[in-house]
Write a protein that holds these residues in place. Structure first.
Motif, PDB file in Angstrom:
ATOM      1  N   ARG A  88       0.827  -1.214   0.000  1.00  0.00           N
ATOM      2  CA  ARG A  88       0.000   0.000   0.000  1.00  0.00           C
ATOM      3  C   ARG A  88       0.861   1.264   0.000  1.00  0.00           C
ATOM      4  N   GLU A  89       1.913   1.233   0.817  1.00  0.00           N
ATOM      5  CA  GLU A  89       2.831   2.374   0.895  1.00  0.00           C
ATOM      6  C   GLU A  89       3.540   2.580  -0.438  1.00  0.00           C
ATOM      7  N   ALA A  90       3.959   1.494  -1.068  1.00  0.00           N
ATOM      8  CA  ALA A  90       4.650   1.577  -2.363  1.00  0.00           C
ATOM      9  C   ALA A  90       3.747   2.203  -3.417  1.00  0.00           C
ATOM     10  N   ASP A  92       1.109   4.186  -2.866  1.00  0.00           N
ATOM     11  CA  ASP A  92       0.866   5.588  -2.502  1.00  0.00           C
ATOM     12  C   ASP A  92       2.009   6.498  -2.938  1.00  0.00           C
ATOM     13  N   HIS A  93       3.251   5.988  -2.860  1.00  0.00           N
ATOM     14  CA  HIS A  93       4.419   6.816  -3.175  1.00  0.00           C
ATOM     15  C   HIS A  93       5.059   6.463  -4.527  1.00  0.00           C
ATOM     16  N   SER A  94       4.417   5.577  -5.284  1.00  0.00           N
ATOM     17  CA  SER A  94       4.959   5.113  -6.567  1.00  0.00           C
ATOM     18  C   SER A  94       6.420   4.688  -6.420  1.00  0.00           C
ATOM     19  N   ALA A  95       6.682   3.929  -5.355  1.00  0.00           N
ATOM     20  CA  ALA A  95       8.039   3.451  -5.069  1.00  0.00           C
ATOM     21  C   ALA A  95       8.023   1.924  -5.054  1.00  0.00           C
ATOM     22  N   LYS A 149      -1.403   3.267 -13.871  1.00  0.00           N
ATOM     23  CA  LYS A 149      -1.494   3.459 -12.419  1.00  0.00           C
ATOM     24  C   LYS A 149      -2.234   2.279 -11.809  1.00  0.00           C
TER      25      LYS A 149
END
Length: 201
Positions: A88-90, A92-95, A149
């Motif tokens: 989820r974090e990845a 959100d930050h496109s990382a 996306k």
């Protein structure tokens, strides 16, 4: 024999005699497949044990010598390597650097995947669906829109037979029965993805 008594004559896990597979057009009409321009399967956290992923390591003392500096550099490198990848974090930050394996599915492979997801549990009589609390996912199915996306995903833990999704509740509880996970894991492995912990050598 009425339908209720006939149903009660079967045990959980018995194959349904009246099973009819959901056809491809109906499977593809379900969200998120109906909105996906691309479907990708991924692997991550392959080098992390569940028990070690949340272990706190104390910070090293300040360096006094060149050897100390080299040791501290190795220490911080090991933290980066051992950092748990949070999907989820990845997103959100496109990382996405923490993804270790990835494969974009062909149309035929997407068809195969929908068959596993929507037709596996339907084959069985299922009374109770239980879940485990561990949930340390190493695999996921990502759904991309036409702008490349991620708009939805299934995140899967094959160790505890658990699946979570964003948006939530994309699967009915009965569709995430215990029989889904071996078939889904077989699908991932057949496409060359790893689904379990890899011991570093």
């Amino acid at each position: 024999m009425n339908l209720l008594s006939e149903y009660n004559s079967y045990k959980d896990g018995d194959l349904r005699k009246d099973f009819k597979p959901i056809p491809l057009d109906k499977r593809m009409a379900r969200f998120p497949f109906n909105k996906a321009a691309q479907v990708r399967i991924i692997s991550y956290n392959l080098n992390l044990k569940r028990s070690s992923a949340s272990t706190y390591a104390p910070l090293p003392p300040p360096p006094k010598t060149k050897e100390d500096s080299a040791r501290i550099t190795r220490y911080y490198d090991s933290i980066k390597i051992n950092k748990r990848f949070e999907l989820r974090e990845a997103i959100d930050h496109s990382a996405f650097e923490g993804i270790q394996e990835s494969r974009t599915l062909t149309s035929a492979e997407v068809s195969e995947l929908t068959d596993v997801i929507y037709n596996t549990c339907e084959k069985y009589y299922i009374g109770v669906v239980s879940t485990s609390g561990c949930f340390f996912p190493r695999n996921a199915i990502l759904f991309y829109d036409k702008n490349d996306k991620v708009f939805a995903f299934f995140e899967i833990c094959f160790e505890c037979s658990g699946i979570e999704s964003l948006p939530r509740k994309m699967l009915e509880p009965i569709e995430a029965c215990e029989y889904l996970y071996p078939e889904l894991e077989k699908f991932f492995k057949s496409k060359g993805l790893t689904t379990e912990f890899i011991e570093r050598k």
